[in-house]
Design a protein around this motif. Structure first.
Motif, mmCIF file in Angstrom:
data_model
loop_
_atom_site.group_PDB
_atom_site.id
_atom_site.type_symbol
_atom_site.label_atom_id
_atom_site.label_comp_id
_atom_site.label_asym_id
_atom_site.label_seq_id
_atom_site.Cartn_x
_atom_site.Cartn_y
_atom_site.Cartn_z
ATOM 1 N N ASP A 165 25.838 -52.265 2.473
ATOM 2 C CA ASP A 165 26.217 -52.779 3.787
ATOM 3 C C ASP A 165 25.277 -53.881 4.290
ATOM 4 O OD1 ASP A 165 24.128 -51.004 3.952
ATOM 5 O OD2 ASP A 165 24.833 -49.979 5.754
ATOM 6 N N ALA A 166 24.393 -54.394 3.403
ATOM 7 C CA ALA A 166 23.518 -55.502 3.821
ATOM 8 C C ALA A 166 24.363 -56.753 4.050
ATOM 9 C CB ALA A 166 22.471 -55.769 2.745
ATOM 10 N N PRO A 167 23.929 -57.635 4.957
ATOM 11 C CA PRO A 167 24.655 -58.912 5.110
ATOM 12 C C PRO A 167 24.531 -59.730 3.830
ATOM 13 C CG PRO A 167 22.599 -58.925 6.375
ATOM 14 C CD PRO A 167 22.752 -57.546 5.831
ATOM 15 N N SER A 168 25.289 -60.812 3.724
ATOM 16 C CA SER A 168 25.161 -61.677 2.548
ATOM 17 C C SER A 168 23.740 -62.241 2.499
ATOM 18 C CB SER A 168 26.158 -62.832 2.645
ATOM 19 O OG SER A 168 25.755 -63.699 3.695
ATOM 20 N N LEU A 169 23.307 -62.646 1.318
ATOM 21 C CA LEU A 169 21.961 -63.227 1.193
ATOM 22 C C LEU A 169 21.817 -64.438 2.114
ATOM 23 C CD1 LEU A 169 19.182 -63.435 -0.203
ATOM 24 C CD2 LEU A 169 20.285 -64.854 -1.948
ATOM 25 N N HIS A 170 22.853 -65.266 2.181
ATOM 26 C CA HIS A 170 22.825 -66.462 3.025
ATOM 27 C C HIS A 170 22.544 -66.088 4.473
ATOM 28 C CE1 HIS A 170 24.611 -69.752 5.425
ATOM 29 N NE2 HIS A 170 24.197 -70.520 4.443
ATOM 30 N N ASP A 171 23.258 -65.088 4.978
ATOM 31 C CA ASP A 171 23.057 -64.673 6.371
ATOM 32 C C ASP A 171 21.711 -63.986 6.557
ATOM 33 O OD1 ASP A 171 25.483 -65.733 6.849
ATOM 34 O OD2 ASP A 171 26.541 -63.826 7.131
ATOM 35 N N TYR A 172 21.309 -63.210 5.584
ATOM 36 C CA TYR A 172 20.027 -62.513 5.651
ATOM 37 C C TYR A 172 18.868 -63.514 5.753
ATOM 38 C CZ TYR A 172 16.049 -59.734 3.924
ATOM 39 O OH TYR A 172 14.826 -59.125 3.775
ATOM 40 N N LEU A 173 18.913 -64.546 4.921
ATOM 41 C CA LEU A 173 17.831 -65.535 4.925
ATOM 42 C C LEU A 173 17.791 -66.285 6.250
ATOM 43 C CD1 LEU A 173 18.266 -67.037 1.338
ATOM 44 C CD2 LEU A 173 16.363 -65.606 2.124
ATOM 45 N N GLY A 174 18.973 -66.612 6.773
ATOM 46 C CA GLY A 174 19.030 -67.361 8.021
ATOM 47 C C GLY A 174 18.345 -68.713 7.876
ATOM 48 N N VAL A 175 18.177 -69.379 8.985
ATOM 49 C CA VAL A 175 17.617 -70.734 8.993
ATOM 50 C C VAL A 175 16.196 -70.747 8.412
ATOM 51 C CG1 VAL A 175 16.795 -72.534 10.563
ATOM 52 C CG2 VAL A 175 19.030 -71.486 10.931
ATOM 53 N N THR A 176 15.391 -69.780 8.809
ATOM 54 C CA THR A 176 13.979 -69.797 8.407
ATOM 55 C C THR A 176 13.803 -69.435 6.932
ATOM 56 O OG1 THR A 176 13.372 -69.230 10.656
ATOM 57 C CG2 THR A 176 11.689 -68.886 8.981
ATOM 58 N N GLY A 177 14.524 -68.415 6.483
ATOM 59 C CA GLY A 177 14.422 -68.035 5.070
ATOM 60 C C GLY A 177 14.933 -69.147 4.161
ATOM 61 N N ARG A 178 16.019 -69.803 4.580
ATOM 62 C CA ARG A 178 16.561 -70.896 3.755
ATOM 63 C C ARG A 178 15.611 -72.090 3.760
ATOM 64 N NH1 ARG A 178 21.517 -69.149 6.265
ATOM 65 N NH2 ARG A 178 21.572 -70.971 7.627
ATOM 66 N N ALA A 179 14.952 -72.343 4.902
ATOM 67 C CA ALA A 179 13.959 -73.428 4.940
ATOM 68 C C ALA A 179 12.802 -73.111 3.993
ATOM 69 C CB ALA A 179 13.433 -73.622 6.365
ATOM 70 N N GLY A 180 12.428 -71.832 3.929
ATOM 71 C CA GLY A 180 11.322 -71.428 3.051
ATOM 72 C C GLY A 180 11.635 -71.692 1.588
ATOM 73 N N LEU A 181 12.830 -71.303 1.151
ATOM 74 C CA LEU A 181 13.208 -71.568 -0.242
ATOM 75 C C LEU A 181 13.433 -73.066 -0.454
ATOM 76 C CD1 LEU A 181 15.648 -68.592 -1.006
ATOM 77 C CD2 LEU A 181 13.262 -68.849 -1.716
ATOM 78 N N GLY A 182 13.930 -73.721 0.588
ATOM 79 C CA GLY A 182 14.156 -75.166 0.495
ATOM 80 C C GLY A 182 12.868 -75.931 0.252
ATOM 81 N N MET A 183 11.746 -75.384 0.737
ATOM 82 C CA MET A 183 10.452 -76.056 0.540
ATOM 83 C C MET A 183 10.154 -76.239 -0.954
ATOM 84 S SD MET A 183 6.707 -74.836 1.909
ATOM 85 C CE MET A 183 6.926 -75.139 3.652
ATOM 86 N N ILE A 184 10.599 -75.266 -1.757
ATOM 87 C CA ILE A 184 10.323 -75.336 -3.204
ATOM 88 C C ILE A 184 11.154 -76.450 -3.845
ATOM 89 C CG2 ILE A 184 10.297 -74.019 -5.369
ATOM 90 C CD1 ILE A 184 10.408 -71.463 -3.610
#
Ligand code: FES
Ligand code: FE
Length: 454
Positions: A165-184
């Protein structure tokens, strides 16, 4: 107590919530030492959250696999014959033996070393010695495939969860989590270098995590790196130009940030001009990212020169060239897995040069990590003492003095001095994860990233 599971019963919602006070920054030290809390973390944080498994470059061909972890559960992450990446629990359905013993490799199937049950790359049980004789044909193989975890990817980074029942990875990461991976990936396509460096530090995993937001310790703990000439700390710290981003479910980024006015000027430059500017800068100057980086990190995130943490335990380092997983190994031990990333298109010698220089920064041989590990270990040790654990930790720096603004990309960010906003956000999220019994409760009761004074 037989296994610690029983002890978790002592921690009800009220007592869990009381372990951290976001209004004062006071943290109960038992958070870093209690065995019952640790068992509850395995259930309510690690099994429920999205855990980093690997990057797609680590699984190139069908049959390529590696072992990763969700908390203390071993996961075989494998590219199957249909080219799908799967996450299989590394425990045989017969008597529980660990099926795969190698840390990584290429396989046609997984055969258990105990009695020889054989599993396909997608987890199906396909072979059982003595199936028609000793089992008399009674064994229903279709019900005894390997247990699986959900697995999804973002920018080629695979994460897995045991929660349906976890949200999708995309939603879980949200703006900040996606920015973090985007840094790489801010400078283009990357690959993970062969060979993950692994070491164990006798510290609680959360101390290792909260330290990555901590730019207060840098000139003091890492003074020897400065004295030896390895690092010019004054040139990289920017104590008055710090950028903190707070994300949903506990993700955060903390550390120096390019001021908005300076970034507005950079935004006007072409990629060629940015690259010329980078080459003309002295060592330790802010990283000027190409135009496309704003798509991955957002217009505010692209200013970050700090460290993201993908909750709970994936640290992306400032350079975007290293990541560290902080795997829990009991309340007092953490296994650190260090990954090095290089631009996929770089010539071999340039890749080797990146690996050489990164190994000297963080990781078991890194000059900085050795300073940090000693402090984490001693802070964990004192959280076990009867008298010392009764004292709280103080995380009040910056409390009430800063403002969270919302950027055009939906980023919740703070421009200000060195602070402990990132650490407070981590422990606030931790209490919310720990006191929610399931995802429905967590979704309903977790803190949205704040706006205004914090
Ligand atoms: Fe794996 Fe028996 S435990 S085959
Ligand atoms: Fe440090």
């Amino acid at each position: 107590m037989a296994d610690g599971t029983q002890r978790t019963a002592a921690w009800d919602k009220a007592s869990l919530t009381a372990l951290f006070d976001p209004a004062t920054g006071w943290l109960d030290r038992r958070v870093l030492s209690d065995a019952g809390l640790y068992q509850l973390e395995l259930e309510r944080i690690f099994a429920r959250g999205w855990n980093f498994m690997c990057h797609e470059s680590q699984l190139k061909e069908p049959g390529d696999y590696l072992i990763s972890y969700i908390g203390e559960d071993q996961i075989i992450v494998v590219r199957d014959e249909k080219d799908e990446v799967r996450a299989l629990l590394n425990t045989c359905r017969h008597r529980g033996n660990a099926l795969c013993r190698a840390e990584q490799g290429r396989a046609k199937s997984f055969v258990c070393s105990y009695h020889g049950w054989n599993y396909a790359l997608d987890g199906r049980l396909i072979g059982v010695p003595g199936q028609s004789t000793f089992y008399h044909g009674d064994l229903d193989k279709s019900r005894l495939g390997l247990a699986t975890a959900r697995i999804e990817s973002h920018l080629g980074f695979y994460f897995a969860t045991l929660a349906d029942d976890a949200p999708s990875l995309h939603d879980y990461l949200g703006v900040t989590g996606r920015a973090g991976l985007g840094m790489i990936c801010a400078n283009g396509e990357i690959e993970v270098v062969e060979g993950v460096q692994k070491n164990v530090i006798d510290c609680n995993w959360k101390i290792a995590v909260d330290n990555l937001f901590d730019w207060y310790h840098v000139p003091y703990s890492h003074a020897s790196a400065n004295t030896s000439g390895f690092l010019d700390i004054a040139a990289i710290q920017f104590p008055k130009d710090q950028l903190v981003m707070l994300g949903e479910y506990g993700h955060a980024i903390g550390g120096p940030g390019i001021p908005r006015a300076a970034q507005a000027q950079i935004d006007q430059l072409t990629d060629e001009q940015r690259s010329e500017m980078t080459q003309a800068q002295p060592q330790g100057s802010p990283r000027i990212r190409p135009k496309a980086a704003a798509d991955l990190m957002g217009p505010e995130g692209v200013r970050s020169q700090g460290h993201p943490n993908i909750f709970p335990n994936l640290w992306v380092t400032i350079s975007g060239a290293q990541m560290c997983l902080r795997l829990p190994r009991g309340p007092s031990h953490t296994e650190l897995w260090w990954y090095t990333m290089v631009p996929k298109a770089a010539p071999p010698e340039a890749k080797r040069q990146i690996v050489r220089s990164m190994n000297h920064v963080f990781g078991p041989a890194g000059l900085l990590e050795q300073d940090d590990g000693e402090n984490w270990s001693q802070s964990t040790r004192s959280a076990r003492g009867f008298a010392s654990r009764a004292l709280g930790q103080n995380l009040q720096m910056g409390l009430g003095h800063d403002e969270v603004k919302v950027g055009a990309g939906g980023e919740h960010y703070i421009d200000g001095l060195i602070s402990e906003h990132g650490q407070r956000w981590l422990y606030r999220a931790w209490t919310e994860w720990m006191s929610a019994r399931n995802w429905a409760e967590l979704k309903a009761n977790h803190s949205a990233p704040p706006v205004g004074t914090v």
